[in-house]
Each structure stands twice: as C-alpha cells, then as structure tokens.
Design an enzyme around this catalytic site. Sequence first.
Site, PDB file in Angstrom:
ATOM      1  NE  ARG A 294     -34.645   5.187 -31.851  1.00 52.98           N
ATOM      2  CZ  ARG A 294     -33.729   4.403 -30.179  1.00 52.98           C
ATOM      3  NH1 ARG A 294     -33.203   3.820 -30.432  1.00 52.98           N
ATOM      4  NH2 ARG A 294     -33.012   5.735 -29.734  1.00 52.98           N
TER       5      ARG A 294
ATOM      6  NE  ARG B  14     -37.137  -4.995 -32.379  1.00 55.14           N
ATOM      7  CZ  ARG B  14     -36.034  -4.487 -31.964  1.00 55.14           C
ATOM      8  NH1 ARG B  14     -35.350  -3.344 -32.894  1.00 55.14           N
ATOM      9  NH2 ARG B  14     -35.404  -5.097 -31.089  1.00 55.14           N
TER      10      ARG B  14
ATOM     11  CD  GLU C 225     -32.367  -1.969 -25.506  1.00 60.04           C
ATOM     12  OE1 GLU C 225     -32.421  -0.516 -25.223  1.00 60.04           O
ATOM     13  OE2 GLU C 225     -32.407  -2.406 -25.366  1.00 60.04           O
TER      14      GLU C 225
ATOM     15  CB  SER D 202     -29.506   1.579 -23.088  1.00 57.02           C
ATOM     16  OG  SER D 202     -29.949   0.218 -24.134  1.00 57.02           O
TER      17      SER D 202
ATOM     18  NE  ARG E 205     -39.241  -1.339 -26.592  1.00 60.63           N
ATOM     19  CZ  ARG E 205     -38.064  -2.590 -27.498  1.00 60.63           C
ATOM     20  NH1 ARG E 205     -36.909  -2.382 -26.652  1.00 60.63           N
ATOM     21  NH2 ARG E 205     -37.885  -2.003 -28.629  1.00 60.63           N
TER      22      ARG E 205
END
Length: 460
Positions: A273, A288, A369, A372, A411
Amino acid sequence: MLSRQFVRENPDVVRDAIRAKGVDDVDLDRLLEIDEEWRELKARGDDLRQERNEVSREIGELKQAGEDEAAEEAIERSSELKDELEDVEARADRLEDELEGALLEVPNVPDDSVPYGEGEADNVERYREGFDDLRIAPDDVVPHYDLGEDLDVLDFERGAKVAGGGFQFLKGDGARLEYALIQFMLDVHREQNYVDVFPPIPVNSASMRGTGQLPKFAEDAYRVGARQDDAYDDDDLWLLPTAEVPVTNMYRDEILLDDDLPVKHQAYSPNFRREAGEHGTETRGYVRVHQFNKVELVNFVRPENSDDRLEGLLEEAEEVLQRLELPYRVLTMCTGDMGFTQAKKYDIEVWAPADDMPEGPDVGGRWLEVSSVSNFEAFQARRAGLRYRPERHESAEYLHTLNGSGLAVPRVFVAILEYYQNEDGTVTVPEALRPYMDGQERIEGHEPVGESAVGAGEKE
C-alpha cells in the site's frame, strides 16, 4: 455496488449514506437523471422494435397482395425505424456505461445498528480484554523502533536504502518471530474450519474493482508496469493491497450452490500500500509501512446469515490475541469512519505500551489496529458477480461477503516487542509462539554487522 433499482427507489436513504460516510464527490441527482433517461431510451427501443416487427409483417402482406407502392413505403418506414433504433440503442449503451461508472462511486448503505459519527472520535468501544492481569512491565518501556534496532531485529535504514521509505528488513529473531506469527495465525484459523488459499500477488483491475479498491482508492495501490495516473483496463495488474482482493474474486462471475455455503477461506500474503491518502499519520517504525504481512479471513454466506457470521468472524480474529495473551479492545465503527464498502465494521486494536497517546488507555501507551472485521452484505457481490442458487430450480441471488484480518502481523509484532519487553532489554516470546521458534523463550538480540560492530559509524 448498490443496485440501480435500490438507488432509484430509495434516493433519500442513499443520500443519507453518502452524507454519513463523508463522500463528497457523488452527484446523486445526475445519476438519477441518467437512470431515468436510460429507462426512457430502453422503453423507446422496445416500442421501435415492436413497430418494426409490425411493419415487417405488413411488407410481406402487401407484397403478397400485389400492393407494391404501399410495400415500398413500408420498406422505407422500416429503414427509418432501423436507423432510429440504432441511434436509440447507441445512446442507451453510452448512458448505461455512464450509469455503471456512477454507481461504482456510491458507497454502501450503513446497517441500521451502526452509530452515526463523523470520524474516529465517534467510534464506540464495545469491550476490552486482557487488562485485568497485566504482566509487569519495565519502568520505561522502550518503543519498538528503538528496541528493534538495539536488538538488531529491525533494520529500517537498510530497508529504505534498497526499496525506499516505508520498507524494512526483519533480521534474525525478528524474522523468526514474523514467520512464527504467520504460521501460528494460520494454524489457529485452520482449527476454526478455514480452508487455506495461497493467492496470486498481482491482481487485475477487474478484481480491484470487484472488492471496491477501484476506482475510489487507486492512488493508494501499487500499479505494475504503468504510470499511476494512466488510464487502466480490466487486465492491468496491481500489487495486492490485501488478500481480500484475490480471494473474494476467486468466484467472480460464478454461481455457488446453497450446499457450498458458508465458504470460509484464509490466505497469507504480503500486502502493498502506498498510503497516498494517509496524511498526518505516524510513519515511524513498523506500524504504518508500504509492505506488510497479513493473514486474511474471507467468508461467503447466505444473506440471512451474514449478521451472525460477522459476530463469529470477530471472535475468530480475537482468538489470536487471546492465545498470545495480548491486551486489546473492540470498537464498533461509526458511519464516518467505517469505510466506503462496508455495511458494518468492527475494529480490533491491540495495546502497545511504549508511546503514550492522548486517545490511549489510562494505563498509558496506544492502540494499534490489527483487524477490521466487516460485513459488506451484497455490495461486493454485486460488483464481482458473486451469486448462489438457493435451490437448483430457483434463480441465482447475490450472496453476502465478509472479511477480517486474522491478523495484520507487523502491529502484533510491535505489541509483542513492547508488551513482552523485560528490564534487561530482552523480549519474552509468548508461550503460544515458542513451538514455532524451536522452544526459544527470549529474544536477546544479535551482534550488528558492518562498521558498527567494531564501534565505527555508530549513531549518536
């Protein structure tokens, strides 16, 4: 994608969804105008075809009756109808393409149970787990980005050298920990009856569109063999941003049988990404990054079962953190922070204790996070042509898709380095991971390689 009929019959609901999700580039009035004109043209085309068929019958009858002059007039009329029909159909086709493109820009409608809100501050915390019996932490927990370099298990400088910012090397026990986490997650989800899939890494534009990455989020994806802003077609390739894309599209334009459902697939993949749309977010360390590993869980279910399956999927993702004994919380995402494609979404956030953040827990640290968990209902299925047949003699219907990370590895890696940190600068390996690291109980670090190993070129 929402159906034309739903948008046509529920414009106020769609308008509310656009507003609630903070989408500001959809002209719903124009979409409805296109739809109305398209339907008028389709109706006009039907009338022209019927009239032309009637004229064709007249031509035969007139010729048979010897009325040649009337027959010639009918032939001329038939030719006029043919030309008009071609014009109408061409205009209808252009409008249909425009309509399909406009519908791709319309977000999914939030479920009635989703709380209304503008951003992450309006998300609702459901519960926390693992905070009743926290392990004893060092007086000053060292952030993972410093500890990882001290132990020589994370190397951001060399990662940036070979690939650019946002890429990194994992070394020695860091690489072993990453591999262990991946295999551990896969084993946990196999116990939950997930079937493994190892997907292709490049995915085509049709697949990206099917799950909602295109056209909305093209700037965040890595495109293969073309400029980022060049026009693309269905066969152009992209590096997958998540295994959700290839796995959901496995059955694109296919019809599954009722007996097949539910289908539960898990897939490990590296993910890529650009994070081009992320501004003002922290980029330091392994939180990130532009390439990261993840295990993805993808479900295909009957529509009436998707609400219950969402709760089950959440529990399946949570089990990874529970076995690792990492504290975490679960959020119900509000409308404005839920995402373009979801009807309902939960986020799982693990606790990383090193960096205190204003929105972190009262014991300090911050939330990261790691998953999701989303119900898309028929939104992706309609885009990708994913259907099932309730009974063999019945018409096919769109099924519902769900997915969730099970989990995002970096993470979790960060949380382990910080939560399982010891006073002497070592890291305790969670018990659940020790079988995957040959029984290793601690990460103690490695001697650096290069000039720094003999004291030259050290950082100040």
